[in-house]
Design a protein around this motif. Sequence first.
Motif, mmCIF file in Angstrom:
data_model
loop_
_atom_site.group_PDB
_atom_site.id
_atom_site.type_symbol
_atom_site.label_atom_id
_atom_site.label_comp_id
_atom_site.label_asym_id
_atom_site.label_seq_id
_atom_site.Cartn_x
_atom_site.Cartn_y
_atom_site.Cartn_z
ATOM 1 N N GLU A 57 -2.633 -9.348 -27.763
ATOM 2 C CA GLU A 57 -1.967 -10.130 -26.528
ATOM 3 C C GLU A 57 -0.678 -10.296 -26.754
ATOM 4 N N LEU A 58 -0.101 -10.644 -27.845
ATOM 5 C CA LEU A 58 1.387 -10.784 -28.221
ATOM 6 C C LEU A 58 2.210 -9.579 -27.928
ATOM 7 N N PHE A 59 1.563 -8.365 -28.050
ATOM 8 C CA PHE A 59 2.266 -7.120 -27.635
ATOM 9 C C PHE A 59 2.514 -7.179 -26.162
ATOM 10 N N SER A 60 1.542 -7.415 -25.432
ATOM 11 C CA SER A 60 1.092 -7.441 -23.905
ATOM 12 C C SER A 60 2.239 -8.542 -23.457
ATOM 13 N N LEU A 61 2.341 -9.662 -24.130
ATOM 14 C CA LEU A 61 3.163 -10.705 -23.714
ATOM 15 C C LEU A 61 4.842 -10.143 -23.810
ATOM 16 N N MET A 62 4.902 -9.528 -24.976
ATOM 17 C CA MET A 62 6.437 -9.155 -25.236
ATOM 18 C C MET A 62 6.851 -8.061 -24.338
ATOM 19 N N SER A 63 5.801 -7.214 -24.087
ATOM 20 C CA SER A 63 6.128 -6.046 -22.987
ATOM 21 C C SER A 63 6.362 -6.844 -21.673
ATOM 22 N N ASP A 64 5.671 -7.771 -21.400
ATOM 23 C CA ASP A 64 5.821 -8.463 -19.957
ATOM 24 C C ASP A 64 7.112 -8.758 -19.907
ATOM 25 N N LEU A 65 7.661 -9.503 -20.982
ATOM 26 C CA LEU A 65 9.122 -9.974 -20.824
ATOM 27 C C LEU A 65 10.015 -8.888 -20.625
ATOM 28 N N GLY A 66 9.823 -7.920 -20.688
ATOM 29 C CA GLY A 66 10.665 -6.649 -20.327
ATOM 30 C C GLY A 66 10.647 -6.077 -18.920
ATOM 31 N N ALA A 67 9.508 -6.695 -18.347
ATOM 32 C CA ALA A 67 9.014 -6.321 -16.872
ATOM 33 C C ALA A 67 9.607 -7.155 -15.849
ATOM 34 N N LEU A 68 9.828 -6.584 -14.800
ATOM 35 C CA LEU A 68 10.317 -7.307 -13.683
ATOM 36 C C LEU A 68 9.451 -8.697 -13.230
ATOM 37 N N MET A 69 9.983 -9.554 -13.028
ATOM 38 C CA MET A 69 9.165 -10.839 -12.588
ATOM 39 C C MET A 69 9.998 -11.261 -11.210
ATOM 40 N N VAL A 70 9.201 -12.047 -10.487
ATOM 41 C CA VAL A 70 9.953 -12.804 -9.196
ATOM 42 C C VAL A 70 9.548 -14.089 -9.532
ATOM 43 N N SER A 71 10.542 -14.874 -9.496
ATOM 44 C CA SER A 71 10.468 -16.298 -9.292
ATOM 45 C C SER A 71 10.696 -17.047 -8.259
ATOM 46 N N ALA A 83 6.736 -20.904 -9.161
ATOM 47 C CA ALA A 83 5.702 -19.930 -9.395
ATOM 48 C C ALA A 83 6.473 -18.915 -9.977
ATOM 49 N N VAL A 84 5.971 -18.111 -10.869
ATOM 50 C CA VAL A 84 6.478 -16.808 -11.414
ATOM 51 C C VAL A 84 5.198 -15.617 -11.124
ATOM 52 N N LEU A 85 5.543 -14.481 -10.528
ATOM 53 C CA LEU A 85 4.874 -13.463 -10.142
ATOM 54 C C LEU A 85 5.332 -12.189 -10.963
ATOM 55 N N GLY A 86 4.280 -11.867 -11.783
ATOM 56 C CA GLY A 86 4.565 -10.339 -12.390
ATOM 57 C C GLY A 86 3.699 -10.178 -13.693
ATOM 58 N N PRO A 87 3.916 -9.357 -14.164
ATOM 59 C CA PRO A 87 4.944 -8.163 -14.126
ATOM 60 C C PRO A 87 4.776 -7.425 -13.065
ATOM 61 N N VAL A 88 5.834 -7.000 -12.365
ATOM 62 C CA VAL A 88 5.745 -6.008 -11.127
ATOM 63 C C VAL A 88 6.161 -4.643 -11.565
ATOM 64 N N SER A 89 4.792 -4.055 -11.328
ATOM 65 C CA SER A 89 4.987 -2.388 -12.224
ATOM 66 C C SER A 89 5.650 -1.466 -11.257
ATOM 67 N N GLY A 90 6.205 -0.467 -11.681
ATOM 68 C CA GLY A 90 6.943 0.656 -11.177
ATOM 69 C C GLY A 90 8.325 0.265 -10.489
ATOM 70 N N TRP A 124 14.429 -15.505 -7.287
ATOM 71 C CA TRP A 124 14.983 -14.692 -8.433
ATOM 72 C C TRP A 124 13.977 -13.532 -8.664
ATOM 73 N N ALA A 125 14.988 -12.530 -8.947
ATOM 74 C CA ALA A 125 14.046 -11.079 -9.499
ATOM 75 C C ALA A 125 14.841 -10.618 -10.533
ATOM 76 N N ALA A 126 14.106 -10.427 -11.662
ATOM 77 C CA ALA A 126 14.833 -10.010 -12.797
ATOM 78 C C ALA A 126 13.742 -9.605 -14.021
ATOM 79 N N SER A 127 14.046 -9.101 -14.934
ATOM 80 C CA SER A 127 13.280 -9.071 -16.034
ATOM 81 C C SER A 127 12.817 -10.521 -16.627
ATOM 82 N N GLY A 128 11.831 -10.495 -17.412
ATOM 83 C CA GLY A 128 11.326 -11.912 -17.815
ATOM 84 C C GLY A 128 12.442 -12.521 -18.898
#
Length: 154
Positions: free
Chosen positions: A23-37, A77-84, A139-143
């Motif tokens: 779960e921690l690895f997944s959360l860390m990966s999500d922080l590198g992924a694109l998010m929309v706030s 609200a924050v939407l993500g991670p947005v894949s691709g 906002w759109a950026a990595s976590g």
Amino acid sequence: MQNNDEIGEHTGEARLSAAEAEELFSLMSDLGALMVSVKVEAETPVAGAAVRLAERIRTRLGQPDCRIQDDNDGADAVLGPVSGCSDDPGSVLRAAMTALGGIWGDVTVTTNSSGPVHYVIRAAEQSPQGDGPTRIHLWAASGWALVRSIENLS
């Protein structure tokens, strides 16, 4: 000489189970992924407004598996991670603006130590419920970049 268990007891070291580590690895990966706030600014706050807008964005992006997390009674609200799309936050932001409609200002791009952050505001419009003017911030950026931007604004 102490064994590892004794060292852990003395240093307060906590060990993660395999599920917790995953779960921690997944959360860390999500922080590198694109998010929309999404932030909704209204004269009369409407509970869950940002979440409903994030759901519309998720549908427009074709990302049914994206999580939506809300805060502040649904005004943020924050939407993500947005894949691709991790390399193109600008196109994700444009799709989000299209999903929500209305008249948007110019997109601003700032860069911090964690990467670029694309930001735009929708002009204040009368809400459909007649609750007064509402502005929407996107906002759109990595976590990581979003977290760094929030830290810089604080």
